[in-house]
Design a protein around this motif. Structure first.
Motif, PDB file in Angstrom:
ATOM      1  N   PRO A  66      30.714  30.448  36.882  1.00 24.29           N
ATOM      2  CA  PRO A  66      31.670  30.602  37.976  1.00 24.29           C
ATOM      3  C   PRO A  66      33.088  30.941  37.547  1.00 24.29           C
ATOM      4  CG  PRO A  66      30.203  28.780  38.447  1.00 24.29           C
ATOM      5  CD  PRO A  66      29.880  29.234  37.051  1.00 24.29           C
ATOM      6  N   ASN A  67      33.612  30.275  36.525  1.00 23.68           N
ATOM      7  CA  ASN A  67      34.999  30.516  36.137  1.00 23.68           C
ATOM      8  C   ASN A  67      35.207  31.926  35.607  1.00 23.68           C
ATOM      9  OD1 ASN A  67      37.730  29.309  35.715  1.00 23.68           O
ATOM     10  ND2 ASN A  67      37.301  29.883  33.591  1.00 23.68           N
ATOM     11  N   THR A  68      34.228  32.428  34.854  1.00 20.68           N
ATOM     12  CA  THR A  68      34.339  33.792  34.324  1.00 20.68           C
ATOM     13  C   THR A  68      34.322  34.815  35.449  1.00 20.68           C
ATOM     14  OG1 THR A  68      33.304  33.183  32.232  1.00 20.68           O
ATOM     15  CG2 THR A  68      33.230  35.506  32.836  1.00 20.68           C
ATOM     16  N   VAL A  69      33.433  34.626  36.407  1.00 22.94           N
ATOM     17  CA  VAL A  69      33.367  35.557  37.540  1.00 22.94           C
ATOM     18  C   VAL A  69      34.638  35.479  38.379  1.00 22.94           C
ATOM     19  CG1 VAL A  69      32.139  36.057  39.696  1.00 22.94           C
ATOM     20  CG2 VAL A  69      30.853  35.597  37.599  1.00 22.94           C
ATOM     21  N   LYS A  70      35.161  34.284  38.562  1.00 28.37           N
ATOM     22  CA  LYS A  70      36.414  34.119  39.301  1.00 28.37           C
ATOM     23  C   LYS A  70      37.546  34.898  38.628  1.00 28.37           C
ATOM     24  CE  LYS A  70      39.706  30.612  40.880  1.00 28.37           C
ATOM     25  NZ  LYS A  70      39.977  29.135  40.996  1.00 28.37           N
ATOM     26  N   SER A  71      37.661  34.764  37.319  1.00 29.63           N
ATOM     27  CA  SER A  71      38.723  35.455  36.590  1.00 29.63           C
ATOM     28  C   SER A  71      38.544  36.971  36.630  1.00 29.63           C
ATOM     29  CB  SER A  71      38.753  34.979  35.135  1.00 29.63           C
ATOM     30  OG  SER A  71      39.051  33.601  35.064  1.00 29.63           O
ATOM     31  N   ALA A  72      37.286  37.412  36.497  1.00 26.97           N
ATOM     32  CA  ALA A  72      37.013  38.850  36.541  1.00 26.97           C
ATOM     33  C   ALA A  72      37.350  39.423  37.909  1.00 26.97           C
ATOM     34  CB  ALA A  72      35.551  39.115  36.200  1.00 26.97           C
ATOM     35  N   MET A  73      36.972  38.722  38.962  1.00 25.70           N
ATOM     36  CA  MET A  73      37.252  39.201  40.314  1.00 25.70           C
ATOM     37  C   MET A  73      38.755  39.212  40.606  1.00 25.70           C
ATOM     38  SD  MET A  73      34.780  40.356  42.079  1.00 25.70           S
ATOM     39  CE  MET A  73      32.991  40.333  42.251  1.00 25.70           C
ATOM     40  N   LYS A  74      39.466  38.271  40.040  1.00 23.03           N
ATOM     41  CA  LYS A  74      40.919  38.256  40.225  1.00 23.03           C
ATOM     42  C   LYS A  74      41.537  39.542  39.684  1.00 23.03           C
ATOM     43  CE  LYS A  74      45.020  35.399  39.370  1.00 23.03           C
ATOM     44  NZ  LYS A  74      45.532  34.135  38.764  1.00 23.03           N
ATOM     45  N   LEU A  76      39.804  42.474  39.187  1.00 20.12           N
ATOM     46  CA  LEU A  76      39.280  43.625  39.932  1.00 20.12           C
ATOM     47  C   LEU A  76      39.958  43.786  41.285  1.00 20.12           C
ATOM     48  CD1 LEU A  76      35.429  43.329  39.246  1.00 20.12           C
ATOM     49  CD2 LEU A  76      37.077  44.854  38.140  1.00 20.12           C
ATOM     50  N   ALA A  77      40.406  42.684  41.868  1.00 18.72           N
ATOM     51  CA  ALA A  77      41.012  42.736  43.202  1.00 18.72           C
ATOM     52  C   ALA A  77      42.241  43.632  43.249  1.00 18.72           C
ATOM     53  CB  ALA A  77      41.370  41.326  43.661  1.00 18.72           C
ATOM     54  N   SER A  78      42.917  43.762  42.135  1.00 26.50           N
ATOM     55  CA  SER A  78      44.154  44.545  42.109  1.00 26.50           C
ATOM     56  C   SER A  78      43.911  46.052  42.094  1.00 26.50           C
ATOM     57  CB  SER A  78      44.984  44.169  40.875  1.00 26.50           C
ATOM     58  OG  SER A  78      44.302  44.555  39.681  1.00 26.50           O
ATOM     59  N   LEU A  79      42.662  46.473  41.882  1.00 29.86           N
ATOM     60  CA  LEU A  79      42.374  47.905  41.744  1.00 29.86           C
ATOM     61  C   LEU A  79      42.328  48.643  43.071  1.00 29.86           C
ATOM     62  CD1 LEU A  79      39.553  47.806  39.026  1.00 29.86           C
ATOM     63  CD2 LEU A  79      42.037  48.030  38.716  1.00 29.86           C
ATOM     64  N   ALA A  81      39.658  48.548  45.241  1.00 29.40           N
ATOM     65  CA  ALA A  81      38.308  48.871  45.708  1.00 29.40           C
ATOM     66  C   ALA A  81      38.085  48.227  47.077  1.00 29.40           C
ATOM     67  CB  ALA A  81      37.264  48.369  44.719  1.00 29.40           C
ATOM     68  N   ASP A  82      37.249  48.853  47.871  1.00 25.33           N
ATOM     69  CA  ASP A  82      36.980  48.358  49.219  1.00 25.33           C
ATOM     70  C   ASP A  82      35.832  47.357  49.244  1.00 25.33           C
ATOM     71  OD1 ASP A  82      38.717  50.313  51.008  1.00 25.33           O
ATOM     72  OD2 ASP A  82      37.802  51.494  49.407  1.00 25.33           O
ATOM     73  N   VAL A  83      34.879  47.515  48.326  1.00 23.59           N
ATOM     74  CA  VAL A  83      33.712  46.642  48.254  1.00 23.59           C
ATOM     75  C   VAL A  83      33.419  46.338  46.791  1.00 23.59           C
ATOM     76  CG1 VAL A  83      31.282  46.320  48.882  1.00 23.59           C
ATOM     77  CG2 VAL A  83      32.750  47.768  50.315  1.00 23.59           C
ATOM     78  N   VAL A  84      33.089  45.092  46.485  1.00 16.17           N
ATOM     79  CA  VAL A  84      32.648  44.688  45.147  1.00 16.17           C
ATOM     80  C   VAL A  84      31.377  43.860  45.318  1.00 16.17           C
ATOM     81  CG1 VAL A  84      34.961  44.717  44.136  1.00 16.17           C
ATOM     82  CG2 VAL A  84      34.085  42.607  45.187  1.00 16.17           C
ATOM     83  N   ASN A  85      30.726  43.534  44.205  1.00 14.04           N
ATOM     84  CA  ASN A  85      29.490  42.754  44.348  1.00 14.04           C
ATOM     85  C   ASN A  85      29.226  41.841  43.165  1.00 14.04           C
ATOM     86  OD1 ASN A  85      28.699  44.681  42.465  1.00 14.04           O
ATOM     87  ND2 ASN A  85      26.963  45.435  43.637  1.00 14.04           N
ATOM     88  N   GLY A 101      38.461  34.202  43.383  1.00 13.97           N
ATOM     89  CA  GLY A 101      39.141  35.135  42.504  1.00 13.97           C
ATOM     90  C   GLY A 101      39.673  36.345  43.245  1.00 13.97           C
ATOM     91  N   LEU A 102      38.867  36.876  44.159  1.00 13.17           N
ATOM     92  CA  LEU A 102      39.312  38.034  44.943  1.00 13.17           C
ATOM     93  C   LEU A 102      40.541  37.697  45.779  1.00 13.17           C
ATOM     94  CD1 LEU A 102      36.042  39.665  46.352  1.00 13.17           C
ATOM     95  CD2 LEU A 102      37.566  40.601  44.615  1.00 13.17           C
ATOM     96  N   GLU A 103      40.501  36.538  46.418  1.00 11.56           N
ATOM     97  CA  GLU A 103      41.643  36.159  47.261  1.00 11.56           C
ATOM     98  C   GLU A 103      42.900  35.937  46.430  1.00 11.56           C
ATOM     99  OE1 GLU A 103      40.027  32.833  49.366  1.00 11.56           O
ATOM    100  OE2 GLU A 103      39.150  34.101  50.939  1.00 11.56           O
TER     101      GLU A 103
END
Length: 236
Positions: A66-74, A76-79, A81-85, A101-103
């Motif tokens: 979970p923590n790794t995915v949270k950091s990665a999404m944080k 990616l959110a700045s790029l 993109a309209d949809v991620v998965n 992370g996205l938020e």
């Protein structure tokens, strides 16, 4: 994002190939950037496509603690993109962390990207799932289970095949997205996809969005083929 056009999978290795493919199009598109392109070109391919006016589905299928995915999404959110998965198999907490992370990473004034969970790949057969993943249920039930926990985690939808779209719509509601790859025209080949369908069948079976790759990208008349897919998808 209110773009319900067919999503074109940009299954190319380089930005140069992408730009060559996109050159004949004189319209806003919805495109998918997968691992091959992203890992070769990096984040700039996403920002460049956004600057050109296209909507982007960034298809990296994150699956980690979970923590790794949270950091990665944080990040990616700045790029933009309209949809991620993510892979729904990563579990409830991982998917919740992805949203966190996205938020956290979405710039002020922007809406966070939509996030969807990958259920079972459309290249996976029931026999393969049972023998290699040791999931001793039907493929259909496995997909519905992943859809249910994705909704519970707060995701906006899932990636599934057309064959499960109607059941997911019934179980999870109309607003929960059913994004369906494996789309082919009648004369198209399955390639490495197993659970495939035409754009018309996808529309009738309840897909929210369709993803089309080689049927368009390998066509000698890509713009015309795209519009044929779009016509079937929209029902006219």
């Amino acid at each position: 994002m209110n773009n319900h056009n067919p999503i074109i999978a940009l299954d190319f290795a380089t930005k140069a190939e992408v730009l060559h493919f996109l050159e004949p199009f004189n319209e806003k598109l919805f495109v998918k950037v997968g691992m091959e392109l992203y890992f070769q070109e990096g984040p700039s391919i996403v920002t460049d496509l956004k600057e050109r006016g296209h909507d982007v589905f960034l298809d990296l299928k994150l699956h980690d603690i979970p923590n790794t995915v949270k950091s990665a999404m944080k990040g990616l959110a700045s790029l933009g993109a309209d949809v991620v998965n993510v892979h729904a198999a990563g579990g409830l907490r991982m998917m919740e962390s992805a949203i966190e992370g996205l938020e956290a990473g979405t710039p002020a004034g922007r809406t966070r990207p939509l996030i969807i969970g990958v259920t079972q790949l459309t290249s996976t057969s029931e026999q393969q799932m049972q023998e290699e993943q040791n999931i001793q249920t039907s493929l259909h039930d496995s997909v519905l289970h992943y859809a249910a926990i994705s909704k519970q985690a707060g995701l906006d939808g899932v990636v599934c095949s057309v064959l499960e779209a109607a059941s997911i719509k019934n179980e999870c509601g109309h607003e929960f997205l059913r994004v369906t790859p494996g789309i082919r025209l009648n004369e198209g080949q399955g390639h490495d996809q197993i659970r495939i369908a035409t754009p018309e069948v996808a529309r009738l079976e309840g897909s929210s969005l369709i993803v089309v790759g080689r049927a368009i990208t390998q066509s000698n008349h890509a713009v015309e083929t795209y519009h044929l897919v779009k016509q079937q998808w929209e029902g006219y």
